[in-house]
Design a protein around this motif. Structure first.
Motif, PDB file in Angstrom:
ATOM      1  N   CYS A  80       0.852  -1.202   0.000  1.00  0.00           N
ATOM      2  CA  CYS A  80       0.000   0.000   0.000  1.00  0.00           C
ATOM      3  C   CYS A  80       0.887   1.251   0.000  1.00  0.00           C
ATOM      4  CB  CYS A  80      -0.912   0.030   1.226  1.00  0.00           C
ATOM      5  SG  CYS A  80      -2.291  -1.133   1.135  1.00  0.00           S
ATOM      6  N   GLN A 200     -11.920  -8.726  -2.448  1.00  0.00           N
ATOM      7  CA  GLN A 200     -10.909  -7.767  -2.028  1.00  0.00           C
ATOM      8  C   GLN A 200     -10.201  -7.219  -3.260  1.00  0.00           C
ATOM      9  OE1 GLN A 200      -7.450  -9.306   0.132  1.00  0.00           O
ATOM     10  NE2 GLN A 200      -7.868  -7.850   1.781  1.00  0.00           N
ATOM     11  N   SER A 262     -13.004  -0.551  -0.964  1.00  0.00           N
ATOM     12  CA  SER A 262     -13.607  -0.315   0.346  1.00  0.00           C
ATOM     13  C   SER A 262     -14.704   0.745   0.184  1.00  0.00           C
ATOM     14  CB  SER A 262     -12.540   0.169   1.319  1.00  0.00           C
ATOM     15  OG  SER A 262     -12.041   1.430   0.901  1.00  0.00           O
ATOM     16  N   GLU A 298      -6.941   1.055   3.260  1.00  0.00           N
ATOM     17  CA  GLU A 298      -6.555  -0.331   3.509  1.00  0.00           C
ATOM     18  C   GLU A 298      -5.378  -0.395   4.496  1.00  0.00           C
ATOM     19  OE1 GLU A 298      -7.923  -3.012   2.958  1.00  0.00           O
ATOM     20  OE2 GLU A 298      -6.496  -4.659   2.715  1.00  0.00           O
TER      21      GLU A 298
END
Lengths: 410, 269
Positions: A80, A200, A262, A298
């Motif tokens: 990330c 996901q 998300s 995330e």
């Protein structure tokens, strides 16, 4: 870039890349199976984690090892950080100045300093993850086959989370800002390819999937993807066997996994007007901005439930085998394959980076792009082609600011 | 005198060292207000013609065309600073220097005849005069800022030439060699990273290249005592600074005690 025009029509477009070959796949032979994460990181200073992660997965697959869930989470967190750092760099320092009519972010900063400062702050937040989890922003030292040398302590993670809460607002502002840009009307019909992990948004692992309905495991990558050499470029060109050119990268990921963003990232995408898919390369800046929101969100989720993994790595004894690994680099699918012998020495290595996969699609888009702009003079055309190439964020960023366009209009 | 001009050049490299300049997130805009960034293709499409007061050069020389281009860059540059292991030692791509580049080409490319590459990857200083070398793979951000500030002030950059061991002690790290028997290149490696690897409980892998006067025999002895065999030692010194003369020498030292505890490697296995 070379364009050949005959009778008012574009006959050929070739993007000639002169990146001097460095022969990684050749000198990896004879190295220990523990070395590829450090060595292949050096393929790209902008996305070293992608190389480290694909290398780790491939070697662990060869050795029959799967890391624990907490170690996998820590890898995803590190990844990330790379997405945030790499995307913020591209959005603010390379791409946005095009939309706003500036030659660089430094010129933009003279008029809109706050904007550039926001981009740099966002980039710094990504680097903060890289430094804490990876040990260094460029070519992280903390990654090893089997896990990490050192697991960050919980208080260190808490301090990182504070920075990321600020970054989340900056990332959301970035999406709203980029949504106001003017996007030229341009669409492609390429098959798009990305990893998917149903439920996901795919980053650190997944099954390969395409908009044309393909589904295959990373281990089957070379059955489906054929890399070819063309005389005009040192970058190899990839195509799907029996199908042809394809596109990988943020817009492919978004199109295949957008439903698994998300809630906060999904809402940002909806508000920005991104639909179920994205086939306009100019709007890739919006997709990158949404992916930054997702990556920050995330990262915060992963930090919230973080417990230092113990142990933070598994021993990975070698065995004679072949292993494959694929992850989602900021610029798309990155595939590694290693064959190792019983003593752990590498006997062959193969690496397929995103840029070579996209090369044929970029050239095809440029062909259509130039055809609509043949009335421009060479200087104008060069500037517009540079911008068109920057849409794809190729790992030849330097070349895209140094486009030497020859138009043969005879 | 007007605002000094800065140019950034790339040869065979990963872009990581020039990215280090953009990674100076807190200082970048301040630097841009004190120097004119006149040539930096990674960051700007506006390219101003030379001459330039300072050129930062990343990457190594691996093609005939680049051997010519670096001469032109030298002519256009008042001060030329090389940044990173590629520019100062040939980089990891200098591993070809110990092999047959034609064989390498045939491994990577189906049509080797399309590829033109020199048999060696060489540092910039092998081709033109270099005014200052900044080491590291990648270079350290604080050291880069120090070099830029020093050049602006017209003084010599304050870049220590001692080993990683000094930084390790300053940082208060536990010595990984003494405490864990981990192979570590810290005693012979140029300082600059802040002893990052030992701080992460792994041995230094030498990405800043050799310090000024490494003690080759003692270092190889330490590595052999930590369990490395001859091939392990050779690999340890043949990575990102494989072309640095002191590391070439170290990679060829065969003396030293035999492995004490079975084979290990520098990645800390």
């Amino acid at each position: 870039m070379h364009v050949r025009v005959r009778a008012g029509a574009v006959e050929d477009v070739r993007l000639e890349i002169y990146e001097p070959p460095r022969f990684f796949e050749a000198f990896l032979r004879g190295r220990q199976h523990t070395e590829p994460p450090d060595i292949t990181a050096r393929i790209c200073g902008i996305c070293p984690v992608a190389y480290q992660m694909s290398a780790c997965l491939a070697i662990e697959a060869a050795c029959g090892i799967e890391v624990s869930a907490p170690v996998a989470d820590l890898r995803r967190l590190l990844y990330c950080g790379e997405w945030i750092e790499s995307h913020a760099l591209h959005i603010y320092l390379l791409h946005a100045p095009d939309f706003l009519g500036y030659t660089s972010a430094l010129e933009l900063a003279k008029d809109r300093r706050g904007l550039v400062e926001r981009g740099l702050a966002l980039k710094k937040a990504g680097n903060a993850i890289m430094e804490l989890v990876g040990g260094r922003a460029i070519h992280p030292v903390n990654v090893r086959v089997g896990g990490f040398y050192r697991a960050p302590a919980k208080p260190e993670m808490a301090a990182l989370a504070e920075k990321l809460h600020v970054a989340l607002d900056q990332a959301l502002d970035t999406v709203r800002w980029a949504a106001g840009f003017e996007f030229p009307d341009f669409h492609h019909d390429h098959e798009m390819l990305a990893l998917v992990t149903p439920g996901q948004y795919a980053i650190d692992r997944g099954t390969v999937a395409s908009t044309g309905g393909l589904r295959f495991a990373p281990a089957e990558f070379e059955d489906y993807v054929i890399e070819e050499q063309v005389p005009h470029s040192t970058a190899l060109h990839a195509r799907l066997a029996g199908r042809g050119r394809y596109l990988t990268g943020p817009t492919a990921r978004y199109t295949l996994s957008g439903k698994w963003l998300s809630p906060v990232a999904r809402q940002a995408a909806d508000e920005a007007g991104l639909g179920a898919e994205c086939r306009n390369p100019y709007r890739s800046i919006l997709v990158r901005a949404v992916e930054v929101v997702y990556a920050v969100d995330e990262a915060l989720r992963l930090i919230k439930r973080y417990e230092p993994p113990a142990p933070c790595y598994l021993e990975v004894p070698p065995r004679a085998a072949v292993g494959h690994g694929a992850t989602e680099a900021p610029r798309g699918v990155l595939f590694h394959r290693y064959a190792i012998d019983a003593g752990g020495l590498i006997t062959s290595a193969r690496i397929v980076p995103p840029t070579s996969q996209n090369q044929a699609s970029i050239e095809d888009d440029l062909r259509r792009f130039v055809a609509d702009r043949l009335d421009l003079d060479d200087q104008q055309l060069t500037w517009q082609c540079e911008q068109a190439i920057r849409n794809y964020d190729p790992c030849i960023s330097c070349a895209t600011h140094f486009l030497d366009l020859t138009v043969d209009r005879a | 005198m007007g605002v000094p001009t800065l140019a950034v050049w790339k040869f065979a490299s990963c872009d990581g060292c020039q990215l280090t300049l953009l990674d100076c997130e807190d200082e970048l805009l301040a630097i841009a207000s004190r120097v004119k960034i006149a040539h930096f293709v990674e960051a700007s499409s506006e390219i101003q013609p030379g001459p330039y007061d300072v050129s930062l050069v990343e990457g190594s020389i691996t093609t005939a065309a680049d051997a010519e281009r670096i001469r032109q860059v030298r002519e256009m540059s008042r001060t030329l600073v090389t940044i990173g292991a590629c520019a100062t030692a040939g980089g990891v791509q200098a591993l070809r220097n110990f092999a047959d580049v034609r064989e390498f080409t045939s491994v990577v490319y189906a049509r080797p005849d399309y590829i033109s590459a020199l048999a060696t990857s060489t540092p910039i200083a092998a081709h033109v005069d270099v005014d200052f070398e900044l080491h590291g793979c990648p270079i350290d951000r604080r050291q880069l800022l120090e070099v830029i500030m020093a050049l602006l002030a017209g003084r010599k950059p304050n870049i220590p030439a001692h080993s990683v061991c000094f930084e390790c002690k300053q940082r208060g790290n536990v010595c990984v060699v003494v405490a864990h028997g981990t192979p570590c290149l810290g005693p012979v490696t140029h300082a600059g990273c802040g002893a990052l690897c030992p701080a992460h409980r792994r041995g230094c892998y030498g990405c800043f290249g050799p310090m000024e006067t490494p003690n080759a025999g003692a270092q190889v002895g330490l590595l052999r005592a930590a369990g490395l065999d001859e091939a392990d030692v050779r690999r340890a010194f043949r990575t990102f600074n494989a072309g640095a003369p002191a590391f070439i020498e170290l990679s060829r030292v065969t003396a030293g005690p035999p492995p004490a505890r079975g084979p290990r490697d520098i990645a800390g296995r």
